[in-house]
Every structure is written in structure tokens, then in C-alpha cells.
Design a protein around this motif. Structure first.
Motif, PDB file in Angstrom:
ATOM      1  N   LYS A 129      67.365  -8.258  -9.595  1.00  0.00           N
ATOM      2  CA  LYS A 129      67.073  -6.862  -9.922  1.00  0.00           C
ATOM      3  C   LYS A 129      68.213  -5.967  -9.460  1.00  0.00           C
ATOM      4  N   GLN A 130      68.638  -5.050 -10.330  1.00  0.00           N
ATOM      5  CA  GLN A 130      69.703  -4.137  -9.949  1.00  0.00           C
ATOM      6  C   GLN A 130      69.164  -3.038  -9.038  1.00  0.00           C
ATOM      7  N   ASP A 131      70.047  -2.402  -8.313  1.00  0.00           N
ATOM      8  CA  ASP A 131      69.691  -1.261  -7.489  1.00  0.00           C
ATOM      9  C   ASP A 131      69.467  -0.067  -8.420  1.00  0.00           C
ATOM     10  N   MET A 132      68.262   0.444  -8.490  1.00  0.00           N
ATOM     11  CA  MET A 132      67.915   1.481  -9.459  1.00  0.00           C
ATOM     12  C   MET A 132      68.502   2.850  -9.115  1.00  0.00           C
ATOM     13  N   LEU A 133      69.116   2.982  -7.926  1.00  0.00           N
ATOM     14  CA  LEU A 133      69.836   4.225  -7.628  1.00  0.00           C
ATOM     15  C   LEU A 133      71.111   4.342  -8.458  1.00  0.00           C
ATOM     16  N   TYR A 134      71.520   3.211  -9.051  1.00  0.00           N
ATOM     17  CA  TYR A 134      72.755   3.172  -9.855  1.00  0.00           C
ATOM     18  C   TYR A 134      72.442   2.553 -11.210  1.00  0.00           C
ATOM     19  N   LEU A 136      73.601   2.665 -14.167  1.00  0.00           N
ATOM     20  CA  LEU A 136      74.654   2.223 -15.083  1.00  0.00           C
ATOM     21  C   LEU A 136      75.234   0.860 -14.704  1.00  0.00           C
ATOM     22  N   ARG A 137      74.975   0.412 -13.507  1.00  0.00           N
ATOM     23  CA  ARG A 137      75.610  -0.821 -13.017  1.00  0.00           C
ATOM     24  C   ARG A 137      74.741  -2.043 -13.336  1.00  0.00           C
ATOM     25  N   VAL A 138      74.660  -2.337 -14.611  1.00  0.00           N
ATOM     26  CA  VAL A 138      73.774  -3.400 -15.099  1.00  0.00           C
ATOM     27  C   VAL A 138      74.545  -4.712 -15.226  1.00  0.00           C
ATOM     28  N   LYS A 139      73.817  -5.812 -15.234  1.00  0.00           N
ATOM     29  CA  LYS A 139      74.453  -7.134 -15.311  1.00  0.00           C
ATOM     30  C   LYS A 139      75.220  -7.329 -16.607  1.00  0.00           C
ATOM     31  N   GLU A 140      74.806  -6.684 -17.682  1.00  0.00           N
ATOM     32  CA  GLU A 140      75.495  -6.829 -18.971  1.00  0.00           C
ATOM     33  C   GLU A 140      76.931  -6.317 -18.926  1.00  0.00           C
ATOM     34  N   ASN A 141      77.263  -5.476 -17.946  1.00  0.00           N
ATOM     35  CA  ASN A 141      78.638  -5.002 -17.796  1.00  0.00           C
ATOM     36  C   ASN A 141      79.618  -6.151 -17.566  1.00  0.00           C
ATOM     37  N   LEU A 142      79.124  -7.262 -17.027  1.00  0.00           N
ATOM     38  CA  LEU A 142      80.001  -8.388 -16.731  1.00  0.00           C
ATOM     39  C   LEU A 142      80.412  -9.150 -17.982  1.00  0.00           C
ATOM     40  N   LEU A 143      79.769  -8.863 -19.115  1.00  0.00           N
ATOM     41  CA  LEU A 143      79.979  -9.663 -20.328  1.00  0.00           C
ATOM     42  C   LEU A 143      80.597  -8.889 -21.478  1.00  0.00           C
ATOM     43  N   ASP A 144      80.949  -7.615 -21.277  1.00  0.00           N
ATOM     44  CA  ASP A 144      81.416  -6.808 -22.410  1.00  0.00           C
ATOM     45  C   ASP A 144      82.902  -6.967 -22.704  1.00  0.00           C
ATOM     46  N   GLY A 145      83.631  -7.684 -21.831  1.00  0.00           N
ATOM     47  CA  GLY A 145      85.038  -7.943 -22.096  1.00  0.00           C
ATOM     48  C   GLY A 145      85.960  -6.782 -21.788  1.00  0.00           C
ATOM     49  N   PHE A 146      85.487  -5.778 -21.052  1.00  0.00           N
ATOM     50  CA  PHE A 146      86.289  -4.595 -20.756  1.00  0.00           C
ATOM     51  C   PHE A 146      86.046  -4.178 -19.306  1.00  0.00           C
ATOM     52  N   TYR A 147      87.135  -3.875 -18.594  1.00  0.00           N
ATOM     53  CA  TYR A 147      86.998  -3.382 -17.221  1.00  0.00           C
ATOM     54  C   TYR A 147      88.191  -2.494 -16.885  1.00  0.00           C
ATOM     55  N   PHE A 156      75.456  -4.168  -9.812  1.00  0.00           N
ATOM     56  CA  PHE A 156      75.088  -3.870  -8.433  1.00  0.00           C
ATOM     57  C   PHE A 156      73.627  -4.231  -8.233  1.00  0.00           C
ATOM     58  N   THR A 157      73.359  -5.176  -7.337  1.00  0.00           N
ATOM     59  CA  THR A 157      72.001  -5.663  -7.159  1.00  0.00           C
ATOM     60  C   THR A 157      71.255  -4.932  -6.051  1.00  0.00           C
ATOM     61  N   ASP A 158      69.956  -5.048  -6.103  1.00  0.00           N
ATOM     62  CA  ASP A 158      69.108  -4.692  -4.971  1.00  0.00           C
ATOM     63  C   ASP A 158      69.516  -5.572  -3.778  1.00  0.00           C
ATOM     64  N   TYR A 250      75.613 -13.297   2.026  1.00  0.00           N
ATOM     65  CA  TYR A 250      75.654 -12.228   3.025  1.00  0.00           C
ATOM     66  C   TYR A 250      74.489 -11.264   2.806  1.00  0.00           C
ATOM     67  N   ASN A 251      73.954 -10.731   3.897  1.00  0.00           N
ATOM     68  CA  ASN A 251      72.755  -9.904   3.835  1.00  0.00           C
ATOM     69  C   ASN A 251      73.096  -8.455   3.473  1.00  0.00           C
ATOM     70  N   ASN A 252      73.299  -8.218   2.181  1.00  0.00           N
ATOM     71  CA  ASN A 252      73.576  -6.870   1.683  1.00  0.00           C
ATOM     72  C   ASN A 252      73.445  -6.911   0.171  1.00  0.00           C
ATOM     73  N   ALA A 253      73.566  -5.751  -0.459  1.00  0.00           N
ATOM     74  CA  ALA A 253      73.593  -5.708  -1.916  1.00  0.00           C
ATOM     75  C   ALA A 253      74.865  -6.390  -2.415  1.00  0.00           C
ATOM     76  N   PHE A 254      74.767  -7.069  -3.538  1.00  0.00           N
ATOM     77  CA  PHE A 254      75.877  -7.794  -4.150  1.00  0.00           C
ATOM     78  C   PHE A 254      76.429  -6.955  -5.298  1.00  0.00           C
ATOM     79  N   GLN A 255      77.760  -6.724  -5.271  1.00  0.00           N
ATOM     80  CA  GLN A 255      78.383  -5.991  -6.372  1.00  0.00           C
ATOM     81  C   GLN A 255      79.601  -6.767  -6.867  1.00  0.00           C
TER      82      GLN A 255
END
Length: 262
Positions: A129-134, A136-147, A156-158, A250-255
Motif C-alpha cells: 500500500k502506498q502512503d496516501m499522504l503522497y 502521486l507516488r504510485v507503483k505504476e510510476n516505475l513502469l512508465d519508462g520516464f524519469y 512511496f509505500t506505507d 529496514y524499518n521505514n517507508a520504502f521509496q
């Protein structure tokens, strides 16, 4: 890259630009592939490093721009514009994968990227699950071929243990040797990309993240990332798998901000 390596890359790129277009497997990472991308998306903003150069009179845009790009260790992309009669060469560190699909065709250019053809772009993805405070930072961003290094193009995960992961599904086993992960460009990278494992499998019936231990370990990054760090994990021989998972212990959100598999 050594000066000898730079000169070889320049010759290699020049030869490719003069030859008819054809599929190429493997080869140098400086091999440049054409990609259609909106000029508006490429042009400089806060997050990117770019140069716009005037084309000298009589210069061939492809040769001039490609040579300028290969001389800069930060260059990932070049575009000659405007399309019909180019007068400028845009050199950029934006990452655009060869399989990127442009949606804004009104000002699209044929540019050239140094990135290799990969398997991650347009694969299927699941994740914690993504962190809902952000939003726009969805998992699909990793697959769009642009950065372009914008933090909102990351995933950005919970922070809870059950959510610090993502899994790519290629639909069938694919063979690869490299997995590249990009950490975020700001100081929290040390907490949000720390002790990361990449595992592979052809088995679907696992419960993440605890059962990822049943997957084969492809590579790991044991430390805390520095801002913008690029982590490349490489196998000495090809590995064939349907699934790749990235999991932070590691015990934190993963980005994670960009993924390549080739």
C-alpha cells in the motif's frame, strides 16, 4: 569512462546513426535508440540537468548531437529540434526508456536515448500500500519508462512491514542479467532506500513480504543509499524468471524512483 572508451563510444554511435535501423541485442550502454517524446516533457525544469546548443552551420544534427552527448558523462538523451529543420540540440540527463510511449504527440520529437531496451517498462506490477499522504507516488510510476528526478515520479509505500515491497510480473519467464534501482534525490534516501533485496521466481503463490524468502536472491543493497544513488545488481550469467520483487527490510517507508531490468 576513459578517454579511449569515450572515443570508441563516439565511433560506435556514429556508425549506428549511419546504418539502417535494425534491432540490436546487447552492446554498449552508450548505443543510442530512437524514442518519441514531447519537447515540453524534455525541456529543462527544476529537477534536471540540460544544455541547449546551437547547431553550427552545415552540421548534421545526428552526428553533432550524438557526439556532444557521448562526451558528457551525465547525458542520457539528446533531441534535435525543431523537427523539420533542426537548429538546436538539447542534451539532457532525463531517463527515457526506448519503449516509452508518448501521449502528447502535438510537439513530439524523435529523440535518442542511451538507455537499453528493458523488461520493466510496461510490465505488470503489484506492491504494498502506498502512503496516501503522497497520492502521486504510485507503483505504476516505475513502469512508465520516464524519469526526470521529480520525487512525485517515485513509488512511496506505507511504512509498515507488510507494505515495503513491489513485484514485477512479465507474464512468462524472461532472461536478464541487470536490475537497476534509483533512490530518491533528496536527503531521506538513507531512510527510504536502506537494506534492499531483489529476488526472482517463477512461483506466484506466496504471501508478501514474509514469503519472499522462498524466492531466489538476485542481489542486495545492504547499506543506506545516498541521494540519487543508482544501485545496479548484476548476475554473472543470465537469470530467467517471471517475477522480480524489490523488498526493503529496514524499518521505514520504502521509496524507489525508477527500475530497469535487462
Amino acid at each position: 569512462m576513459s578517454q579511449v572508451g569515450v572515443q570508441w563510444c563516439r565511433v560506435w554511435v556514429t556508425m549506428l546513426l549511419l546504418l539502417p535501423s535494425a534491432p540490436v541485442e546487447g552492446g554498449e550502454l552508450c548505443l543510442m535508440r530512437s524514442v518519441l517524446i514531447s519537447l515540453q516533457r524534455v525541456q529543462a525544469d527544476y529537477f534536471t540537468k540540460q544544455e541547449s546548443l546551437d547547431l553550427p552551420p552545415g552540421a548534421r544534427p545526428a552526428l553533432y548531437c550524438s557526439n556532444k552527448c557521448t562526451l558528457l558523462d551525465w547525458c542520457q538523451l539528446w533531441c534535435a529540434y525543431p523537427s523539420n529543420t533542426p537548429t538546436h540540440c538539447l542534451i539532457s540527463n532525463i531517463i527515457v526508456m526506448p519503449t516509452y510511449q508518448e501521449t502528447n504527440l502535438a510537439d513530439a520529437l524523435t529523440c535518442h536515448t542511451t538507455r537499453p531496451k528493458d523488461l520493466a517498462t510496461h510490465a505488470n506490477i503489484t506492491g504494498g500500500k502506498q502512503d496516501m499522504l503522497y497520492p502521486l507516488r504510485v507503483k505504476e510510476n516505475l513502469l512508465d519508462g520516464f524519469y526526470n528526478y521529480d520525487i512525485n515520479q517515485c513509488f512511496f509505500t506505507d511504512p509498515s512491514k507488510s507494505n515495503r515491497w513491489f513485484t514485477l510480473d512479465f507474464g512468462q519467464p524472461k532472461c536478464f542479467q541487470h536490475v537497476i534501482l534509483h533512490a530518491q534525490f533528496i536527503y531521506q534516501a538513507k531512510d527510504r532506500f536502506n537494506n534492499v533485496q531483489v529476488r526472482v521466481s517463477n512461483v506466484t503463490a506466496v504471501t508478501p513480504p514474509d514469503d519472499f524468502a522462498a524466492y531466489d536472491l538476485f542481489g542486495e543493497f545492504p547499506g543506506a543509499a545516498s541521494p540519487g544513488q543508482v544501485v545496479e545488481m548484476k548476475s554473472p550469467k543470465p537469470v530467467c524468471a517471471r517475477f522480480i520483487t524489490g523488498h526493503m527490510l529496514y524499518n521505514n517507508a520504502f521509496q524507489v524512483c525508477h527500475v530497469e531490468v535487462f
